[in-house]
Write an enzyme that holds these catalytic residues in place. Structure first.
Site, PDB file in Angstrom:
ATOM      1  N   LYS A   1      12.220   7.872  11.395  1.00  0.00           N
ATOM      2  CA  LYS A   1      12.231   7.392   9.799  1.00  0.00           C
ATOM      3  C   LYS A   1      13.799   7.505   9.256  1.00  0.00           C
ATOM      4  O   LYS A   1      14.174   6.612   8.630  1.00  0.00           O
ATOM      5  CB  LYS A   1      11.366   7.906   9.036  1.00  0.00           C
ATOM      6  CG  LYS A   1       9.695   7.463   9.369  1.00  0.00           C
ATOM      7  CD  LYS A   1       8.765   7.549   8.232  1.00  0.00           C
ATOM      8  CE  LYS A   1       7.732   6.700   8.494  1.00  0.00           C
ATOM      9  NZ  LYS A   1       6.516   6.778   7.246  1.00  0.00           N
TER      10      LYS A   1
ATOM     11  N   LYS B   1       3.663   0.920  16.867  1.00  0.00           N
ATOM     12  CA  LYS B   1       2.192   0.987  16.261  1.00  0.00           C
ATOM     13  C   LYS B   1       2.446   0.084  15.071  1.00  0.00           C
ATOM     14  O   LYS B   1       3.465  -0.032  14.423  1.00  0.00           O
ATOM     15  CB  LYS B   1       2.160   2.636  15.914  1.00  0.00           C
ATOM     16  CG  LYS B   1       2.995   2.911  14.571  1.00  0.00           C
ATOM     17  CD  LYS B   1       2.269   4.266  13.858  1.00  0.00           C
ATOM     18  CE  LYS B   1       2.678   4.252  12.695  1.00  0.00           C
ATOM     19  NZ  LYS B   1       1.907   5.034  11.552  1.00  0.00           N
TER      20      LYS B   1
ATOM     21  N   LYS C   1       2.318  -0.080   8.151  1.00  0.00           N
ATOM     22  CA  LYS C   1       2.446  -0.619   6.675  1.00  0.00           C
ATOM     23  C   LYS C   1       3.688  -0.823   6.381  1.00  0.00           C
ATOM     24  O   LYS C   1       3.879  -1.305   5.291  1.00  0.00           O
ATOM     25  CB  LYS C   1       1.330   0.322   5.834  1.00  0.00           C
ATOM     26  CG  LYS C   1       1.945   1.595   5.923  1.00  0.00           C
ATOM     27  CD  LYS C   1       1.438   2.530   4.554  1.00  0.00           C
ATOM     28  CE  LYS C   1      -0.244   2.589   4.756  1.00  0.00           C
ATOM     29  NZ  LYS C   1      -0.296   4.271   4.098  1.00  0.00           N
TER      30      LYS C   1
HETATM   31  P1  ATP Z   1       3.618   4.023   8.103  1.00  0.00           P
HETATM   32  O1  ATP Z   1       3.070   3.053   8.750  1.00  0.00           O
HETATM   33  O2  ATP Z   1       4.412   3.724   7.078  1.00  0.00           O
HETATM   34  O3  ATP Z   1       4.550   5.278   9.041  1.00  0.00           O
HETATM   35  P2  ATP Z   1       1.297   5.217   8.115  1.00  0.00           P
HETATM   36  O4  ATP Z   1       0.162   4.061   7.762  1.00  0.00           O
HETATM   37  O5  ATP Z   1       1.179   6.012   9.535  1.00  0.00           O
HETATM   38  O6  ATP Z   1       2.545   4.952   7.454  1.00  0.00           O
HETATM   39  P3  ATP Z   1      -0.357   6.913   6.454  1.00  0.00           P
HETATM   40  O7  ATP Z   1      -0.864   6.066   5.434  1.00  0.00           O
HETATM   41  O8  ATP Z   1      -0.489   8.528   5.859  1.00  0.00           O
HETATM   42  O9  ATP Z   1       0.975   6.365   7.149  1.00  0.00           O
HETATM   43  O10 ATP Z   1      -1.535   6.910   7.501  1.00  0.00           O
HETATM   44  C1  ATP Z   1      -2.885   6.969   7.221  1.00  0.00           C
HETATM   45  C2  ATP Z   1      -3.645   7.278   8.428  1.00  0.00           C
HETATM   46  O11 ATP Z   1      -3.728   6.102   9.401  1.00  0.00           O
HETATM   47  C3  ATP Z   1      -3.041   8.264   9.136  1.00  0.00           C
HETATM   48  O12 ATP Z   1      -4.259   9.304  10.022  1.00  0.00           O
HETATM   49  C4  ATP Z   1      -2.416   7.797  10.357  1.00  0.00           C
HETATM   50  O13 ATP Z   1      -2.487   8.520  11.776  1.00  0.00           O
HETATM   51  C5  ATP Z   1      -3.306   6.587  10.586  1.00  0.00           C
HETATM   52  N1  ATP Z   1      -2.442   5.397  11.084  1.00  0.00           N
HETATM   53  C6  ATP Z   1      -1.524   5.018  10.818  1.00  0.00           C
HETATM   54  N2  ATP Z   1      -1.203   3.771  11.603  1.00  0.00           N
HETATM   55  C7  ATP Z   1      -2.072   3.765  12.578  1.00  0.00           C
HETATM   56  C8  ATP Z   1      -2.044   2.838  13.415  1.00  0.00           C
HETATM   57  N3  ATP Z   1      -1.167   1.895  13.952  1.00  0.00           N
HETATM   58  N4  ATP Z   1      -3.147   2.966  14.416  1.00  0.00           N
HETATM   59  C9  ATP Z   1      -4.199   3.935  14.280  1.00  0.00           C
HETATM   60  N5  ATP Z   1      -4.111   5.009  13.113  1.00  0.00           N
HETATM   61  C10 ATP Z   1      -3.046   4.818  12.331  1.00  0.00           C
END
Ligand code: ATP
Ligand code: LTN
Length: 330
Positions: free
Chosen positions: A112, A195, A198
């Site tokens: 990041k 991955k 969002k």
């Molecule tokens: P960013 O994508 O901006 O890094 P994020 O989606 O990882 O943000 P959070 O909103 O805090 O951040 O994630 C919420 C949950 O979703 C966490 O448990 C994270 O591990 C899970 N998660 C996020 N992206 C994925 C993915 N691509 N596949 C599976 N689990 C995910």
């Protein structure tokens, strides 16, 4: 005693199908087996620049989506991180028991900080705030996606260090992370090496839980595939198709083998068309419950009740640690 589960989701932009399949779907399952606490971690979202109006809406919408996805506020507790100041307070106390060297090794910080123009001190200490979230509630189990493995390892290390130094203070939590083939790491639709995120600049790379049906169809139609034409689960040779198969499997309930069998005589076109309909069908009830929860006051009431419940759980742990550190009682 029932196990206690804690997890958090950031209100930074949309909630993706990756968040749902990797984490939130397991929250829904675990609420029937354990005492569950789910948190909208708004303080974590502040580690990167946010538009205040968007953050405000995203915080309420993330809580609405928890409920819309099937978390029952009578069974599980839902609240907003910043409503309980004990999180920020414990975070500071833990920071003073964490090391620059161990935080510097966090791969999410490295990624990041390389991507963002603004690198705040909060982005660096982010994993300690996450440790505070978990340790404050003496959580046994933390359901998260695969990307949070290292942060949970850090949480365990901090807890063990403090327990060694001050005597038993924090429960050392266990991670609950699905295998990749079971949704632990849903990949981007436009680049299967990354991955699904969002915070991606390209909305075609993710499906938001609130995307309308036609947009979902369009995104799945344009999702990248691999060379060849067979539908086969092979993370190495066929990362893009394997990712779509995982989404298919988790949304339909069919196993990966059943999907391979079903499509042994068809190509990507038919597979993607069916996948789009399955995703639309999965999200449709979530979206209609979400709309009901937009009625003014509904989610706010759930969040107020959640805050009151968790404050009582957090207070004794924080007080105990304050005493052990030598802080005068208030
Ligand atoms: P960013 O994508 O901006 O890094 P994020 O989606 O990882 O943000 P959070 O909103 O805090 O951040 O994630 C919420 C949950 O979703 C966490 O448990 C994270 O591990 C899970 N998660 C996020 N992206 C994925 C993915 N691509 N596949 C599976 N689990 C995910
Ligand atoms: N860091 C996590 C979100 C998060 C979290 C938590 C997850 C903050 N606090 C406590 C589990 C438990 C993320 O970015 N996905």
């Amino acid at each position: 005693m029932a196990k206690r589960v804690f997890s958090g989701v950031q209100p930074s932009g949309v909630i993706t199908i990756g968040n749902y399949l990797g984490a939130i779907k397991n929250f829904v399952k675990l609420q029937h087996e354990a005492e569950c606490i789910f948190c909208v971690v708004d303080l974590h979202a502040l580690t990167v620049p946010q538009d205040p109006k968007e953050l405000y809406e995203a915080t309420l919408n993330t809580a609405r989506l928890f409920v819309a996805c099937g978390i029952d506020p009578q069974k599980a507790t839902i609240f907003v991180q910043s409503h309980v100041p004990a999180h920020a307070e414990l975070s500071w106390l833990l920071e003073c028991n964490s090391y620059f060297g161990e935080l510097r090794r966090m791969t999410q910080f490295k990624d990041k900080s390389a991507k963002n123009e603004v690198v705040t001190a909060g982005l660096f200490t982010y994993p300690v705030l996450m440790a505070a979230d978990i340790l404050l509630y003496q959580a046994d189990l933390v359901p998260v996606g695969d990307d949070q493995k290292q942060h949970l390892e850090l949480t365990r290390n901090i807890a063990e260090r403090i327990n060694n130094r001050f005597g038993q203070t924090f429960k050392v939590p266990e991670p609950y992370i699905p295998e990749r083939s079971a949704g632990g790491r849903i990949m981007s639709l436009t680049n299967p090496d990354e991955k699904m995120s969002k915070s991606s600049d390209d909305p075609k790379s993710y499906i938001s839980l609130l995307d309308p049906p036609d947009l979902i169809r369009k995104k799945i139609r344009s999702a990248v595939t691999d060379s060849g034409r067979e539908i086969r689960y092979d993370e190495e040779e066929k990362p893009a198709v394997s990712n779509l198969m995982v989404i298919y499997s988790l949304c339909s309930g069919l196993s990966l083998e059943e999907i391979e069998d079903k499509y042994k005589d068809s190509g990507y076109g038919q597979f993607k068309k069916d996948l789009a309909e399955i995703v639309v069908e999965t999200l449709e009830p979530i979206q209609s419950r979400f709309n009901e929860l937009c009625e003014p006051g509904k989610i706010e009431k759930i969040l107020r009740e959640g805050k009151e419940r968790v404050e009582k759980i957090a207070a004794p742990t924080l007080d105990d640690f304050r005493n052990k550190l030598g802080l005068v009682e208030r």
